[in-house]
Enzyme design. Structure first.
Site, PDB file in Angstrom:
ATOM      1  N   HIS A   1     -16.418   3.868   8.982  1.00 17.07           N
ATOM      2  CA  HIS A   1     -17.704   3.177   9.006  1.00 17.07           C
ATOM      3  C   HIS A   1     -18.318   3.213   7.608  1.00 17.07           C
ATOM      4  O   HIS A   1     -18.686   2.194   7.064  1.00 17.07           O
ATOM      5  CB  HIS A   1     -18.640   3.831  10.014  1.00 17.07           C
ATOM      6  CG  HIS A   1     -19.942   3.100  10.184  1.00 17.07           C
ATOM      7  ND1 HIS A   1     -20.908   3.492  11.071  1.00 17.07           N
ATOM      8  CD2 HIS A   1     -20.457   1.999   9.560  1.00 17.07           C
ATOM      9  CE1 HIS A   1     -21.953   2.670  11.000  1.00 17.07           C
ATOM     10  NE2 HIS A   1     -21.690   1.755  10.080  1.00 17.07           N
TER      11      HIS A   1
ATOM     12  N   GLU B   1     -21.826  -1.701   2.891  1.00 16.68           N
ATOM     13  CA  GLU B   1     -21.648  -0.281   2.614  1.00 16.68           C
ATOM     14  C   GLU B   1     -21.827   0.023   1.131  1.00 16.68           C
ATOM     15  O   GLU B   1     -22.440   1.029   0.766  1.00 16.68           O
ATOM     16  CB  GLU B   1     -20.270   0.189   3.098  1.00 16.68           C
ATOM     17  CG  GLU B   1     -20.113   0.149   4.613  1.00 16.68           C
ATOM     18  CD  GLU B   1     -21.147   0.989   5.337  1.00 16.68           C
ATOM     19  OE1 GLU B   1     -21.393   2.129   4.905  1.00 16.68           O
ATOM     20  OE2 GLU B   1     -21.722   0.510   6.338  1.00 16.68           O
TER      21      GLU B   1
ATOM     22  N   HIS C   1     -25.078   2.055   0.291  1.00 20.23           N
ATOM     23  CA  HIS C   1     -24.724   3.465   0.113  1.00 20.23           C
ATOM     24  C   HIS C   1     -23.961   3.743  -1.190  1.00 20.23           C
ATOM     25  O   HIS C   1     -24.193   4.755  -1.834  1.00 20.23           O
ATOM     26  CB  HIS C   1     -23.886   3.939   1.300  1.00 20.23           C
ATOM     27  CG  HIS C   1     -24.546   3.756   2.621  1.00 20.23           C
ATOM     28  ND1 HIS C   1     -25.628   4.512   3.028  1.00 20.23           N
ATOM     29  CD2 HIS C   1     -24.291   2.899   3.656  1.00 20.23           C
ATOM     30  CE1 HIS C   1     -26.004   4.149   4.245  1.00 20.23           C
ATOM     31  NE2 HIS C   1     -25.213   3.163   4.644  1.00 20.23           N
TER      32      HIS C   1
END
Length: 267
Positions: free
Chosen positions: A68, A120, A124
């Site tokens: 993930h 992502e 992040h």
């Protein structure tokens, strides 16, 4: 000449930079890095429940847990995020590992893997980049692949005789202990609890800024609480399903029982 000056001023106002940004200091502090693995069958089940027309892009290997994300995290919060909005995901940066990413970091919910990878990295990865081992898009995604191969949840659970099944329920204590025994640090386990059921969906492992395994104590995601020594949102009083299929036979059985009960009740 005036046109060039206008364009330069316009780009400055928008804070654009044609030079790949370099993170020089930690402007968005965090405590640890969370590495999260998905169980695709549950992810697909959730996706289809949101809209029956949804389809899933499942990994080629049916027993594959997938990635993930790799999330820098400050304890007690979900921050930081989007640390550099000018450093956008570039598919060319991960071209050398794209084949592996498609196999191990696919986007289950939609067909385009780039959508997940861009999210992502933008959210992040731009924060993780203050750490030298994660300071490029290639390094960031490669680290996720490395961790998946080293801490593959399917194999960890299988060692404890915990394997996918649409009919069998497992105790959350047994799932937790299987992971703890293998990695020697406290993981976090997330369930999909829609419709009163417990369906395992994610296992999270935590790492220090030196990328060494540490306990996940103190992370704050999806109403996780401590049940005894277990960090999870799963209902500890109910069994946990580790689905073999995205639409399990168990669901049809439960639906049949419900319809039969409603038919009897309305007679």
């Amino acid at each position: 000449m005036y046109a060039k000056k206008f364009v330069a001023c316009f780009l400055t106002l928008l804070n654009f930079d044609f030079v790949q940004p370099t993170v020089l200091k930690e402007d968005h502090p965090f405590d640890l890095v969370i590495f999260t693995q998905f169980w695709p069958q549950t992810v697909c089940k959730e996706w289809k429940e949101h809209n029956p027309s949804h389809t899933c892009a499942m990994p080629a290997k049916k027993d594959s847990w997938t990635i993930h994300g790799v999330w820098p995290t400050k304890l007690g919060t979900k921050t930081p995020a989007f640390c550099n909005r000018t450093w956008l995901f570039d598919p060319e940066e991960v071209r050398p590992i794209e084949k592996d990413l498609l196999a191990m970091w696919p986007n289950i919910e939609v067909e385009s893997a780039y959508t997940l990878w861009a999210h992502e990295w933008n959210k992040h990865g731009t924060c993780a980049a203050v750490l030298e081992p994660l300071n490029s898009q290639l390094k960031y995604f490669q680290q996720g692949l490395t961790w998946l191969q080293k801490y593959f949840i399917y194999d960890i659970l299988k060692e404890a005789n915990i394997v996918p099944s649409d009919n069998k329920e497992y105790r959350i204590e047994d799932i937790y202990q299987a992971v703890l025994k293998n990695v020697s640090v406290r993981p976090a386990i997330e369930c999909d609890r829609e419709h009163g059921g417990n369906f395992i969906v994610e296992v999270r492992l935590c790492f220090s800024k030196k990328l060494e395994l540490v306990d996940c104590d103190g992370i704050a995601f999806h109403d996780m609480e401590e049940y005894g020594s277990i960090l999870t949102n799963c209902n500890p009083n109910s069994g946990v399903y580790y689905l073999e299929n995205a639409v399990p036979k168990t669901v049809y059985v439960q639906l049949y029982k419900l319809l039969s009960w409603l038919q009897w009740f309305t007679l």
